[in-house]
Design a protein around this motif. Structure first.
Motif, PDB file in Angstrom:
ATOM      1  N   MET C  55       0.824  -1.209   0.000  1.00  0.00           N
ATOM      2  CA  MET C  55       0.000   0.000   0.000  1.00  0.00           C
ATOM      3  C   MET C  55       0.856   1.257   0.000  1.00  0.00           C
ATOM      4  O   MET C  55       0.372   2.358  -0.228  1.00  0.00           O
ATOM      5  CB  MET C  55      -0.872   0.041   1.255  1.00  0.00           C
ATOM      6  CG  MET C  55      -1.891  -1.045   1.336  1.00  0.00           C
ATOM      7  SD  MET C  55      -2.792  -0.919   2.879  1.00  0.00           S
ATOM      8  CE  MET C  55      -3.608   0.634   2.633  1.00  0.00           C
ATOM      9  N   LEU C  56       2.144   1.064   0.326  1.00  0.00           N
ATOM     10  CA  LEU C  56       3.029   2.199   0.519  1.00  0.00           C
ATOM     11  C   LEU C  56       3.281   2.923  -0.796  1.00  0.00           C
ATOM     12  O   LEU C  56       3.481   2.299  -1.825  1.00  0.00           O
ATOM     13  CB  LEU C  56       4.353   1.667   1.070  1.00  0.00           C
ATOM     14  CG  LEU C  56       5.045   2.529   2.101  1.00  0.00           C
ATOM     15  CD1 LEU C  56       4.165   2.687   3.329  1.00  0.00           C
ATOM     16  CD2 LEU C  56       6.359   1.899   2.479  1.00  0.00           C
ATOM     17  N   ALA C  57       3.280   4.244  -0.729  1.00  0.00           N
ATOM     18  CA  ALA C  57       3.486   5.021  -1.943  1.00  0.00           C
ATOM     19  C   ALA C  57       4.968   5.298  -2.154  1.00  0.00           C
ATOM     20  O   ALA C  57       5.683   5.620  -1.220  1.00  0.00           O
ATOM     21  CB  ALA C  57       2.726   6.325  -1.836  1.00  0.00           C
ATOM     22  N   LEU C  58       5.427   5.105  -3.409  1.00  0.00           N
ATOM     23  CA  LEU C  58       6.732   5.628  -3.808  1.00  0.00           C
ATOM     24  C   LEU C  58       6.415   6.935  -4.530  1.00  0.00           C
ATOM     25  O   LEU C  58       5.956   6.914  -5.670  1.00  0.00           O
ATOM     26  CB  LEU C  58       7.445   4.661  -4.766  1.00  0.00           C
ATOM     27  CG  LEU C  58       7.827   3.289  -4.226  1.00  0.00           C
ATOM     28  CD1 LEU C  58       8.355   2.423  -5.354  1.00  0.00           C
ATOM     29  CD2 LEU C  58       8.881   3.411  -3.141  1.00  0.00           C
ATOM     30  N   PRO C  59       6.618   8.077  -3.852  1.00  0.00           N
ATOM     31  CA  PRO C  59       6.177   9.340  -4.448  1.00  0.00           C
ATOM     32  C   PRO C  59       6.926   9.669  -5.737  1.00  0.00           C
ATOM     33  O   PRO C  59       8.107   9.370  -5.870  1.00  0.00           O
ATOM     34  CB  PRO C  59       6.507  10.368  -3.354  1.00  0.00           C
ATOM     35  CG  PRO C  59       6.666   9.584  -2.100  1.00  0.00           C
ATOM     36  CD  PRO C  59       7.197   8.257  -2.520  1.00  0.00           C
ATOM     37  N   LEU C  60       6.209  10.251  -6.683  1.00  0.00           N
ATOM     38  CA  LEU C  60       6.818  10.729  -7.927  1.00  0.00           C
ATOM     39  C   LEU C  60       6.717  12.252  -7.927  1.00  0.00           C
ATOM     40  O   LEU C  60       5.821  12.816  -7.310  1.00  0.00           O
ATOM     41  CB  LEU C  60       6.052  10.177  -9.132  1.00  0.00           C
ATOM     42  CG  LEU C  60       6.083   8.675  -9.352  1.00  0.00           C
ATOM     43  CD1 LEU C  60       5.231   8.305 -10.550  1.00  0.00           C
ATOM     44  CD2 LEU C  60       7.505   8.196  -9.545  1.00  0.00           C
ATOM     45  N   PRO C  61       7.634  12.920  -8.637  1.00  0.00           N
ATOM     46  CA  PRO C  61       7.516  14.378  -8.718  1.00  0.00           C
ATOM     47  C   PRO C  61       6.156  14.753  -9.313  1.00  0.00           C
ATOM     48  O   PRO C  61       5.620  14.021 -10.143  1.00  0.00           O
ATOM     49  CB  PRO C  61       8.641  14.772  -9.665  1.00  0.00           C
ATOM     50  CG  PRO C  61       9.591  13.626  -9.651  1.00  0.00           C
ATOM     51  CD  PRO C  61       8.775  12.409  -9.391  1.00  0.00           C
ATOM     52  N   GLY C  62       5.587  15.864  -8.857  1.00  0.00           N
ATOM     53  CA  GLY C  62       4.324  16.311  -9.421  1.00  0.00           C
ATOM     54  C   GLY C  62       3.112  15.811  -8.661  1.00  0.00           C
ATOM     55  O   GLY C  62       1.984  16.012  -9.088  1.00  0.00           O
ATOM     56  N   VAL C  66       3.420   5.798  -7.115  1.00  0.00           N
ATOM     57  CA  VAL C  66       3.121   4.425  -7.490  1.00  0.00           C
ATOM     58  C   VAL C  66       3.304   3.566  -6.254  1.00  0.00           C
ATOM     59  O   VAL C  66       3.891   4.007  -5.270  1.00  0.00           O
ATOM     60  CB  VAL C  66       4.063   3.918  -8.602  1.00  0.00           C
ATOM     61  CG1 VAL C  66       3.771   4.626  -9.894  1.00  0.00           C
ATOM     62  CG2 VAL C  66       5.507   4.096  -8.194  1.00  0.00           C
ATOM     63  N   HIS C  67       2.799   2.352  -6.311  1.00  0.00           N
ATOM     64  CA  HIS C  67       2.889   1.501  -5.142  1.00  0.00           C
ATOM     65  C   HIS C  67       4.154   0.676  -5.147  1.00  0.00           C
ATOM     66  O   HIS C  67       4.598   0.190  -6.175  1.00  0.00           O
ATOM     67  CB  HIS C  67       1.675   0.588  -5.060  1.00  0.00           C
ATOM     68  CG  HIS C  67       0.437   1.354  -4.741  1.00  0.00           C
ATOM     69  ND1 HIS C  67       0.208   1.891  -3.504  1.00  0.00           N
ATOM     70  CD2 HIS C  67      -0.595   1.717  -5.513  1.00  0.00           C
ATOM     71  CE1 HIS C  67      -0.935   2.545  -3.526  1.00  0.00           C
ATOM     72  NE2 HIS C  67      -1.442   2.457  -4.733  1.00  0.00           N
ATOM     73  N   ALA C  68       4.725   0.515  -3.961  1.00  0.00           N
ATOM     74  CA  ALA C  68       5.860  -0.380  -3.793  1.00  0.00           C
ATOM     75  C   ALA C  68       5.330  -1.811  -3.751  1.00  0.00           C
ATOM     76  O   ALA C  68       4.118  -2.033  -3.699  1.00  0.00           O
ATOM     77  CB  ALA C  68       6.572  -0.043  -2.496  1.00  0.00           C
ATOM     78  N   THR C  69       6.223  -2.797  -3.802  1.00  0.00           N
ATOM     79  CA  THR C  69       5.779  -4.170  -3.587  1.00  0.00           C
ATOM     80  C   THR C  69       6.436  -4.769  -2.346  1.00  0.00           C
ATOM     81  O   THR C  69       5.848  -5.613  -1.694  1.00  0.00           O
ATOM     82  CB  THR C  69       6.096  -5.091  -4.787  1.00  0.00           C
ATOM     83  OG1 THR C  69       7.510  -5.260  -4.861  1.00  0.00           O
ATOM     84  CG2 THR C  69       5.576  -4.514  -6.077  1.00  0.00           C
ATOM     85  N   GLY C  70       7.648  -4.351  -2.037  1.00  0.00           N
ATOM     86  CA  GLY C  70       8.312  -4.898  -0.855  1.00  0.00           C
ATOM     87  C   GLY C  70       8.818  -6.321  -1.052  1.00  0.00           C
ATOM     88  O   GLY C  70       9.320  -6.930  -0.109  1.00  0.00           O
ATOM     89  N   LEU C 193      13.735   1.320  -9.773  1.00  0.00           N
ATOM     90  CA  LEU C 193      14.720   2.126  -9.040  1.00  0.00           C
ATOM     91  C   LEU C 193      14.165   2.522  -7.676  1.00  0.00           C
ATOM     92  O   LEU C 193      14.871   2.466  -6.664  1.00  0.00           O
ATOM     93  CB  LEU C 193      15.078   3.374  -9.850  1.00  0.00           C
ATOM     94  CG  LEU C 193      15.738   3.075 -11.197  1.00  0.00           C
ATOM     95  CD1 LEU C 193      15.946   4.366 -11.980  1.00  0.00           C
ATOM     96  CD2 LEU C 193      17.071   2.356 -10.991  1.00  0.00           C
ATOM     97  N   GLY C 194      12.891   2.915  -7.628  1.00  0.00           N
ATOM     98  CA  GLY C 194      12.249   3.247  -6.354  1.00  0.00           C
ATOM     99  C   GLY C 194      12.207   2.036  -5.440  1.00  0.00           C
ATOM    100  O   GLY C 194      12.485   2.130  -4.239  1.00  0.00           O
ATOM    101  N   GLU C 195      11.885   0.896  -6.024  1.00  0.00           N
ATOM    102  CA  GLU C 195      11.847  -0.339  -5.239  1.00  0.00           C
ATOM    103  C   GLU C 195      13.242  -0.669  -4.700  1.00  0.00           C
ATOM    104  O   GLU C 195      13.383  -1.164  -3.579  1.00  0.00           O
ATOM    105  CB  GLU C 195      11.321  -1.474  -6.134  1.00  0.00           C
ATOM    106  CG  GLU C 195      10.970  -2.744  -5.426  1.00  0.00           C
ATOM    107  CD  GLU C 195       9.718  -2.657  -4.566  1.00  0.00           C
ATOM    108  OE1 GLU C 195       8.808  -1.891  -4.924  1.00  0.00           O
ATOM    109  OE2 GLU C 195       9.662  -3.350  -3.542  1.00  0.00           O
ATOM    110  N   GLY C 196      14.266  -0.368  -5.501  1.00  0.00           N
ATOM    111  CA  GLY C 196      15.639  -0.581  -5.055  1.00  0.00           C
ATOM    112  C   GLY C 196      15.959   0.262  -3.831  1.00  0.00           C
ATOM    113  O   GLY C 196      16.559  -0.215  -2.862  1.00  0.00           O
ATOM    114  N   LEU C 197      15.527   1.503  -3.881  1.00  0.00           N
ATOM    115  CA  LEU C 197      15.731   2.412  -2.748  1.00  0.00           C
ATOM    116  C   LEU C 197      15.052   1.864  -1.493  1.00  0.00           C
ATOM    117  O   LEU C 197      15.620   1.861  -0.397  1.00  0.00           O
ATOM    118  CB  LEU C 197      15.128   3.767  -3.118  1.00  0.00           C
ATOM    119  CG  LEU C 197      15.770   5.011  -2.545  1.00  0.00           C
ATOM    120  CD1 LEU C 197      17.192   5.133  -3.030  1.00  0.00           C
ATOM    121  CD2 LEU C 197      14.954   6.244  -2.951  1.00  0.00           C
TER     122      LEU C 197
END
Lengths: 184, 257, 215
Positions: C55-62, C66-70, C193-197
């Motif tokens: 459910m966690l959001a990976l914020p995007l500019p603007g 999108v949702h993470a998967t973990g 890349l967000g998921e990597g972070l």
């Protein structure tokens, strides 16, 4: 056999059947039957189903209209079939959820039923907390939050959820041990 | 200061609030009472402009507030600055890398000149001066709540909303918070289901029934003496008491939480 | 991403269920051996964590997100089999209690996301870890996004070929591989890349928390 388990089997059979039938008229008839079965919940469940499938189905449908136009074929029968089937399956699931206690339906395996119930109650708690985290960020920002703050808020939430999950795992293991769950 | 007219709200088809009408004047200290699930938190979130109710009108300082109107930048800035909500779970509010940044978060958004002075003042009031460089996550529960409060007050709100602020505090911090709030010269609305602390948190009581309606609005003392209303709000219970050979039953509260 | 109901033919989801059932049984048996007494509350807690990570959001500019998967976070920290079971349970909860995702698609989603996603993440992490710890975690996150996306794109893309009527019109998902592969893979290669972070920072946090809770 118990009511809930019977309904689970019926539901799964209906799901498979809905993917074996390819005539729009039969799927539409099944949809009408479902709405009649839903009774006074019919409009609420139908609205919920439509809301859930709207974005994905709209994207697929518009894409297919384009594809069909490029190939010079008529898209309508295919679109009707696909959208009817998705709506039927979604409505079937919502009707199932509103009528059946899943934990009772799965009690042929006490472990599975108990595990699902435990995970479900923790997931519900997390879902509520997640909504609180979002509102809290909104309430502390005078305008729309900056990207860095949204990242920090997501990270703080993730850390909190991990902390809670580990603490809960420990506590419920201790609680089970206190009740003699592992002695058998 | 604020006025709710015919506020009704439902979540996923479940009623949370039914036909709530009330006014709160500037400077009042109000206690919002109700059993768990009566809609107290939802009402606070509506007043904080975080939830737009399905029905009814909410006016803050003669300005209608809802999600659409809060898209207006000037209104949103003023409203969010003046109205602060302390969430029941303070962890939900803390996301900055240090205690210092947490308190400075609000003042920095206002581009105030005295950010540093404000941070040190409120850290001092809350006894957090030694912890300014720590990670908020590493604080104890009571300290987190004080930090969240400091972060809200550093912005200089005019209306402070507190959601069950004493439910997770130890007795000493509870006493401190009650004294602190009594001295605070702004409007405060506090929710609780703790009847013995309620009169300490304000002189006016708003009580929500389990049917999510406003059951009582007025001075708190008469409400606390009204056994029928207390029972209707599910704020008291009765069970058997044994004194030697005698046994009797009466309404009462247990307030340990 | 995970698939909704109604776009997969029975020729796809029925065999997927058969395969998944065997692997669930295997995973449950392995877990019973390795985690002894605490396995059930532990698995429930990891499942709830997997649920909320999705459910966690990976914020995007603007302002959008999108949702993470973990998936990689779970695989690296709790092992591939635990991750597989936890993610399968989350998909079941979502489909049968919250009404999101799909019942017919559950097995395909569980295999793509829960098993192959975690296995790929774990392997990538193990392979690169001796060279660079942080890079290994970021790569694990990226792989855990891209591998399931590729599998789902493949499964969707073969639907017109395996399920069509006499006139050649599709009965389920209507686009072929030429559409699904780029449409699914390109965005997920970026989201990875967000998921990597998340995998990197989440693993750091989890290590610290596990010391605190001694679990």
């Amino acid at each position: 056999m118990k009511r809930d388990r019977l309904l689970l089997i019926l539901y799964l059979t209906a799901v498979v059947a809905a993917t074996l039938v390819h005539e729009p008229s039969s799927l539409a008839a099944a949809l009408v039957v479902l709405l009649l079965l839903a009774g006074h919940d019919a409009t609420r469940l139908l609205r919920r189903s439509l809301r859930v499938i709207l974005v994905f189905n709209l994207a697929v449908s518009l894409g297919y209209v384009l594809l069909a136009w490029l190939r010079g074929i008529s898209p309508w029968e295919t679109l009707l079939l696909i959208n009817l089937r998705v709506l039927l399956l979604t409505l079937l699931t919502f009707l199932f959820i509103s009528r059946v206690n899943l934990f009772r339906a799965l009690d042929f395996s006490p472990t599975l039923s108990w595990l699902l119930a435990l995970a479900y109650s923790q997931a519900l708690g997390f879902q509520r907390a997640h909504a609180e985290f979002r509102l809290a960020l909104a309430s502390r920002c005078l305008e729309r939050p900056r990207l860095i703050d949204r990242y920090r808020a997501s990270a703080a939430a993730a850390a909190w959820f991990m902390d809670r999950a580990l603490a809960t795992a420990r506590e419920s293991a201790l609680a089970l041990r206190a009740r003699g769950f592992f002695d058998a | 200061m604020l006025e709710l007219t015919g506020i009704t709200h439902r979540y996923d088809g479940c009623l949370a609030l039914v036909d709530i009408n009330l006014r709160v004047n500037s400077g009042e200290k109000v206690v919002l009472l109700g059993a768990n699930g009566s809609g107290k938190s939802t009402l606070l979130k509506i007043i904080a402009g975080l939830i737009t109710p399905n029905g009814g009108l909410y006016r803050y300082k003669d300005e209608a507030i809802d999600a659409r109107r809060l898209k207006d930048r000037a209104l949103s800035r003023r409203f969010r600055r003046e109205v602060a909500l302390l969430f029941q779970n303070p962890d939900a509010m803390l996301f900055n890398p240090t205690v210092y940044d947490e308190i400075a978060f609000g003042p920095r958004q206002l581009a105030l000149a005295d950010v540093d002075a404000r941070v040190r003042h409120w850290a001092g009031v809350m006894g957090l001066t030694d912890k300014l460089q720590q990670l908020p996550f590493s604080l104890s529960g009571g300290e987190k709540q004080k930090l969240a409060l400091a972060a809200l007050l550093a912005v200089g709100p005019e209306l402070l909303l507190l959601d069950e602020p004493v439910s997770a505090l130890d007795p000493r911090t509870t006493g401190w918070l009650i004294d602190f709030l009594a001295e605070l010269p702004i409007t405060v609305i506090t929710t609780t289901h703790n009847l013995s602390l309620a009169p300490e948190l304000g002189s006016r009581a708003l009580v929500l029934s389990e049917e999510h309606r406003l059951l009582h609005d007025g001075p708190i003392e008469p409400f606390l003496a009204d056994a029928d209303k207390l029972r209707a709000a599910n704020l008291v219970h009765s069970h058997r008491h044994r004194h030697g050979a005698l046994e009797h039953r009466h309404d009462h509260v247990h307030d340990w939480d | 991403m995970h698939l909704p109901d109604g776009f997969l033919s029975p020729q796809t989801y029925l065999p997927a269920y058969g395969l998944a059932a065997g692997l669930w049984w295997l995973a449950a048996r392995r877990l019973r051996r390795t985690l002894d007494a605490e396995r059930l509350p532990w698995l429930a807690a990891v499942t709830a964590l997997a649920f909320v990570l999705m459910m966690l959001a990976l914020p995007l500019p603007g302002g959008s997100s999108v949702h993470a998967t973990g998936v990689a976070l779970l695989a690296v920290n709790f092992g591939v089999w635990t991750a597989f079971l936890a993610i399968s349970l989350v998909l079941a909860l979502q489909a049968l209690l919250f009404g999101v995702g799909g019942v017919t698609a559950l097995a395909v989603n569980a295999l793509a996301l829960g098993l192959l996603g975690s296995a790929a993440a774990w392997l990538a992490w193990r392979a690169v870890q001796p060279v660079h710890e942080v890079l290994a975690l970021i790569l694990a996150g990226w792989v855990s996004m891209v591998v399931p996306a590729a599998i789902i794109a493949l499964v969707l893309g073969i639907q017109p070929a395996i399920a069509h009527d006499a006139a050649g019109r599709p009965l389920f998902f209507p686009f072929g591989l030429a559409v699904t592969l780029p449409a699914v893979l390109i965005p997920h290669a970026l989201l990875g890349l967000g998921e990597g972070l998340l995998t990197w920072l989440g693993t750091l946090t989890l290590k610290r928390l596990r010391l605190r809770h001694a679990v």
